[in-house]
Write a protein that holds these residues in place. Sequence first.
Motif: not given
Lengths: 186, 210
Positions: B106-125
């Motif tokens: 369930s974790i592996w299939n999570d998000g259906d290919g949606e890109i997610t980022v965890a972390g703090e700082g200046q970046f963009y997706v």
Amino acid sequence: MDATVKKIIIEVKKGNQQAFAELVELYKDKVFQVAYRMLGNVHEAQDISQEAFLRAYTNIESYDINRKFSTWIFRIATNLAIDRIRKKKPDFHLEDQVAGTEDLDYYSQIPGDDELPEDVVVQHEMQEWIQDEIMMLPPKYRSAIILKYMEDLSLKEIGEVLNLPVATVKTRIHRGREALRKRLRD
Amino acid sequence: MACNKEKHQLIHKYMDEDITLLEKKELEAHLVKCDICHGHLRELRKTVAIIQSASHIEAPADFTAQVMAGLPKETQKNKWKTWVRRHPLIITAATFFLVFILSISSIWNDGDGEITVAGEGQFYVDQERGVVVVPEGETISGDLLVRNGNIEVEGEVLGSITVINGEQYLASAGHVAGEIEEINRVFDWLWYRTKAFFADVMSFMNSSDE
């Protein structure tokens, strides 16, 4: 009741057939003995005692775990034996030959200790005589005498097996004993 | 019999060991005087002894097998129930394994290919390209976790980078101080989860020690 027996019966109630085999092992000799003494022949005794265990298995749900299992199975067995006596067809006895054999009567099929042949003969005659005397008793005295003197049950237990008040059990044992005494005296 | 019925009853009560002390005394006194009653009691005792001398009959050797053969067939359900009861450890292990697999998948299939980022700082997706970009001149002080996407580092990352189901691209100008890890297969993922799990357990145990 014995904790081991209780445990086995709980397993049987859950539908465990292997546990039932253990139960049969524990009680088969007692049940077979009652059936044999009631009916007087090995073949019928086997029939009735197997039927008793089958009925015990199919009705195990109705068995109250807090009562003695021996009382319950004896009750089933004696009822079946008395039914069989009522419908009795022509008899056959231990001394009858086993069909298709020579010199092989049913005594030879009862396991016994290894004794000298002469002793075996005397022993057979004595045993045969006792069984014949028991068979002369009316079935209602016969069951009481067998349970009392061959299975060593108390008067109260006999009452439970035969579904009779203890006073009636006493009367049956007194009369059975008297009937045997009169015959054995001769 | 010359003696009355009452004496007769007493003899049987005596035989059944169902006699009061008083009755017993009365009977014993009578037996001394009365040969008939004495003889009667003796005969009854002998009768009982003969009956008790009857040998114990045993059931035939194949008795149990015969009974078992006559039983109604055990239902498939009961067989299974019996087996389950007999092997509690296997069932427990199987249950745990199933729960483990389910949670992992369930974790592996999570998000259906949606890109997610965890972390703090200046970046963009950049959703269109599926790329997380750490722009030139930016510094990310902590760790970054990117799932279902690639990462391009043009700036600086002081922590580690983990990319799940994606790739990392380090620009010549970019810099990562920590480790870079790519996890692209289920087994890598499992290994990662297991390590994470034990790391959690260890830190939990360490914190509870303190």
